[in-house]
Design a protein around this motif. Structure first.
Motif, PDB file in Angstrom:
ATOM      1  N   THR A  38       1.182  -1.255  -0.247  1.00  0.00           N
ATOM      2  CA  THR A  38      -0.110  -0.225   0.230  1.00  0.00           C
ATOM      3  C   THR A  38       1.198   1.333   0.487  1.00  0.00           C
ATOM      4  O   THR A  38       1.826   1.247   0.650  1.00  0.00           O
ATOM      5  CB  THR A  38      -0.989   0.046   1.516  1.00  0.00           C
ATOM      6  OG1 THR A  38      -1.376  -1.059   1.401  1.00  0.00           O
ATOM      7  CG2 THR A  38      -1.420   1.829   1.356  1.00  0.00           C
ATOM      8  N   LYS A  39       0.473   1.908  -0.910  1.00  0.00           N
ATOM      9  CA  LYS A  39       1.647   3.456  -1.157  1.00  0.00           C
ATOM     10  C   LYS A  39       0.463   4.656   0.286  1.00  0.00           C
ATOM     11  O   LYS A  39      -0.670   5.070  -0.500  1.00  0.00           O
ATOM     12  CB  LYS A  39       1.372   4.044  -2.434  1.00  0.00           C
ATOM     13  CG  LYS A  39       2.378   3.075  -3.373  1.00  0.00           C
ATOM     14  CD  LYS A  39       1.903   2.766  -4.515  1.00  0.00           C
ATOM     15  CE  LYS A  39       2.500   2.244  -5.526  1.00  0.00           C
ATOM     16  NZ  LYS A  39       2.263   1.996  -6.781  1.00  0.00           N
ATOM     17  N   LEU A  40       0.948   5.254   1.284  1.00  0.00           N
ATOM     18  CA  LEU A  40       0.384   5.845   1.616  1.00  0.00           C
ATOM     19  C   LEU A  40       0.918   7.034   1.592  1.00  0.00           C
ATOM     20  O   LEU A  40       2.068   7.548   1.422  1.00  0.00           O
ATOM     21  CB  LEU A  40       1.299   5.516   3.621  1.00  0.00           C
ATOM     22  CG  LEU A  40       0.764   6.154   5.115  1.00  0.00           C
ATOM     23  CD1 LEU A  40      -0.722   5.241   5.248  1.00  0.00           C
ATOM     24  CD2 LEU A  40       1.208   5.063   5.888  1.00  0.00           C
ATOM     25  N   ALA A  41       0.373   8.203   1.838  1.00  0.00           N
ATOM     26  CA  ALA A  41       0.735   9.387   1.078  1.00  0.00           C
ATOM     27  C   ALA A  41      -0.145  10.409   1.863  1.00  0.00           C
ATOM     28  O   ALA A  41      -1.277  10.366   2.031  1.00  0.00           O
ATOM     29  CB  ALA A  41       0.806   9.776  -0.419  1.00  0.00           C
ATOM     30  N   ARG A  42       0.073  11.939   2.297  1.00  0.00           N
ATOM     31  CA  ARG A  42      -1.213  12.903   3.075  1.00  0.00           C
ATOM     32  C   ARG A  42      -1.652  13.161   1.625  1.00  0.00           C
ATOM     33  O   ARG A  42      -0.427  13.790   0.526  1.00  0.00           O
ATOM     34  CB  ARG A  42       0.189  13.606   3.268  1.00  0.00           C
ATOM     35  CG  ARG A  42      -0.078  14.696   4.300  1.00  0.00           C
ATOM     36  CD  ARG A  42       0.430  15.718   5.688  1.00  0.00           C
ATOM     37  NE  ARG A  42       0.429  16.567   6.232  1.00  0.00           N
ATOM     38  CZ  ARG A  42      -0.180  16.992   7.609  1.00  0.00           C
ATOM     39  NH1 ARG A  42       1.447  16.410   7.758  1.00  0.00           N
ATOM     40  NH2 ARG A  42      -0.306  17.936   7.588  1.00  0.00           N
ATOM     41  N   PHE A  43      -2.430  13.661   2.167  1.00  0.00           N
ATOM     42  CA  PHE A  43      -3.436  14.402   0.728  1.00  0.00           C
ATOM     43  C   PHE A  43      -2.333  16.318   0.759  1.00  0.00           C
ATOM     44  O   PHE A  43      -2.228  17.080   1.427  1.00  0.00           O
ATOM     45  CB  PHE A  43      -4.689  14.817   1.671  1.00  0.00           C
ATOM     46  CG  PHE A  43      -5.846  14.268   0.765  1.00  0.00           C
ATOM     47  CD1 PHE A  43      -5.749  13.923  -0.464  1.00  0.00           C
ATOM     48  CD2 PHE A  43      -6.604  13.989   1.335  1.00  0.00           C
ATOM     49  CE1 PHE A  43      -6.702  12.857  -0.932  1.00  0.00           C
ATOM     50  CE2 PHE A  43      -8.036  13.475   1.161  1.00  0.00           C
ATOM     51  CZ  PHE A  43      -7.698  12.912   0.342  1.00  0.00           C
ATOM     52  N   PRO A  44      -2.188  15.571  -0.655  1.00  0.00           N
ATOM     53  CA  PRO A  44      -2.151  17.769  -1.279  1.00  0.00           C
ATOM     54  C   PRO A  44      -2.562  18.710  -0.561  1.00  0.00           C
ATOM     55  O   PRO A  44      -3.594  18.028  -0.376  1.00  0.00           O
ATOM     56  CB  PRO A  44      -1.934  17.785  -2.595  1.00  0.00           C
ATOM     57  CG  PRO A  44      -2.619  16.683  -2.778  1.00  0.00           C
ATOM     58  CD  PRO A  44      -2.967  15.744  -2.135  1.00  0.00           C
TER      59      PRO A  44
END
Lengths: 342, 342
Positions: free
Chosen positions: A277-283
């Motif tokens: 899974t690619k975890l990322a903060r919303f822009p």
């Protein structure tokens, strides 16, 4: 010494709770079972409550009608599902950029939250008790990367209840789908993205198998409160002792749900990230546009819905003060801890 | 239709709770009163609990002896006050750089916290229930500015229980003084600084009148749990129904205390700052030295106290996972909200 046995004023009671959730989720569905178990224990087995999964007695989103009409004595649900009846419902659960979990409980139990919401719910023959909180949620699963706010345009997105109104203003296409039916829609590609709650539930529901990008934070649910809605006549028929039992059992369940999510999310998150899974903060521009559109929506609603206005204004004042205070001791303690090698 | 009245298995019970807190604090003392009220309601008035302020039946720090010996059925206290008996007590309340409020509840109710602490408390004839949390605390009131870690040297500092062991390693002179006696000590200059909990209590206790500098965060109390300690024999004598009542009433009080602190701290903070209090974040080197000394202390304790080791190791693993998870949805939601004009 043995004192004489004392006669109980209250006789046997049986209640049914219609849940809006699938039985597989021991977190959110499980809290209603905790409630039922505690009511049984507290009443020495005389007050019996059975819990029924979404679809068993009525559809997931039909439970407010069920309680209002007295088909069931109670339901366990997310208030914002019913924003179509009146947007004010959302204020009892979570609104975009609303309160976090602790702030929501503080507003309910020590601010005016419970009092104001009960005034509103009375119009639906409902008496309510907070009965769980999920904590701040993840923003869900996306088939494609979200690089900027422009990527929300045209996105067919399963999102819980009221938040859809903000997604719509951002150009997205919100879909209100019960928890038990999301996986299929995402797998089939009927939708492009879906959010539920957080790592533990999301892993159980298998969303990671059909969408790789996992964003945070779920700005529409900083702390979703789940409620027990009780038919007013069923509640009024209880003795003072049984009313106290309902309140206390709901308190046990309220603690239980948040504790379960907090204790179980970390392990699930590790498993998800470990499996790709690619975890990322919303822009930042997604967050800023969402905030701007949320505040504009709230102004519009306040201008046309006096029930919304009355409750929202109280919540907004409370939110301002809470965020003033939480930035000191709470945030600086958490920040420091999160930066340490533990 | 009216079902026949059913005979209650349990007869009348009367308990006394010795509190470690002064009656003036409706937050921390008040939670025991909430507990007592709920027990009465849940039992139809047959189970009566009276609450007694610190000093009324026994000194603030004598309450564990009182419960252990059966002088009172229960007490309401901060576990870390009793670290002199065994450092393991502190793990049931708060340790420097431990868990925040939600994490503590998650560890207790869904992790191994409650199970492990109950094993330990059994050695003192105690059965416990979590019965309140203060949230992250402020670091207290200082007559002089703290510019760096060097200013802790020689500082006569009233600090709650176990944290004094870290203050000592930093060169400070910790003082364990009950809540009701701090003001006088600070006013007279017997001590240079004092911490209690946060704005609402601190304003009530008047610390702002005798010390201008108010620091955060209270790194020794990210989320102090307050417990109800019950004499094991008194607990064992209860029916299953009354045991369930004790658990559920404690849950109501657990929610109540955190909600009261969260709802009431913001207004008090504004009042304090408005009346000249100088609010400041602890210098980075204070935090770093305190963290280093805390971790060194925990290693030493683990080497010589097997009871500490068993519980601490479980807490430390839980803490690592909690801080991994809380940095995503929770922290990013809170950060964003705290940065907005609300």
């Amino acid at each position: 010494g043995a004192a004489p046995a004392i006669v109980h004023a209250q006789s046997a009671v049986r209640w049914r709770i219609a849940s809006s959730f699938p039985k597989s989720l021991d977190t959110i569905y499980g809290a209603a079972e905790v409630f039922a178990k505690k009511v049984g224990e507290l009443s020495g087995g005389k007050f019996q409550v059975s819990v029924h999964a979404a679809g068993e007695l009525m559809p997931a989103f039909g439970v407010v009608d069920g309680v209002q009409n007295g088909t069931v004595e109670a339901c366990h649900t997310a208030p914002y599902y019913f924003f179509g009846k009146d947007e004010t419902f959302a204020l009892g659960g979570a609104i975009p950029f609303g309160l976090n979990s602790r702030q929501m409980s503080a507003w309910m139990f020590e601010g005016n939250g419970l009092k104001l919401m009960r005034e509103f719910y009375a119009g639906y023959n409902i008496m309510n008790f907070p009965c769980g909180n999920t904590g701040a949620q993840m923003a869900g699963w996306y088939r494609k990367e979200v690089k900027s706010a422009a990527d929300i345009k045209g996105l067919k997105f399963r999102v819980g209840g009221f938040a859809g109104k903000v997604i719509e203003r951002m150009g997205g296409v919100p879909q209100n789908i019960p928890g038990g039916e999301i996986y299929q829609a995402l797998e089939k590609g009927t939708i492009d993205a879906a959010e539920w709650i957080g790592p533990y539930d999301d892993l159980k529901l298998g969303f990671n198998k059909v969408a790789p990008h996992y964003y945070y934070p779920g700005w529409w649910e900083g702390g979703l409160e789940i409620d027990l809605y009780i038919n007013q006549k069923a509640y009024a028929a209880l003795s003072p002792e049984y009313k106290a039992i309902v309140e206390a059992a709901a308190a046990v369940a309220h603690i239980d749900m948040q504790a379960k999510y907090d204790a179980r999310n970390p392990g699930a998150l590790k498993q998800l990230v470990g499996s790709g899974t690619k975890l990322a903060r919303f822009p930042k521009d997604v967050m800023e546009l969402a905030f701007k559109e949320s505040m504009a929506l709230y102004s519009e609603l306040s201008a046309k819905n006096p029930r919304w206005k009355k409750v929202y204004e109280d919540l907004a004042t409370f939110r301002r003060d809470q965020n003033l205070w939480f930035r000191f001791a709470e945030a600086s303690f958490d920040d420091f801890m999160q930066a340490q090698k533990l």
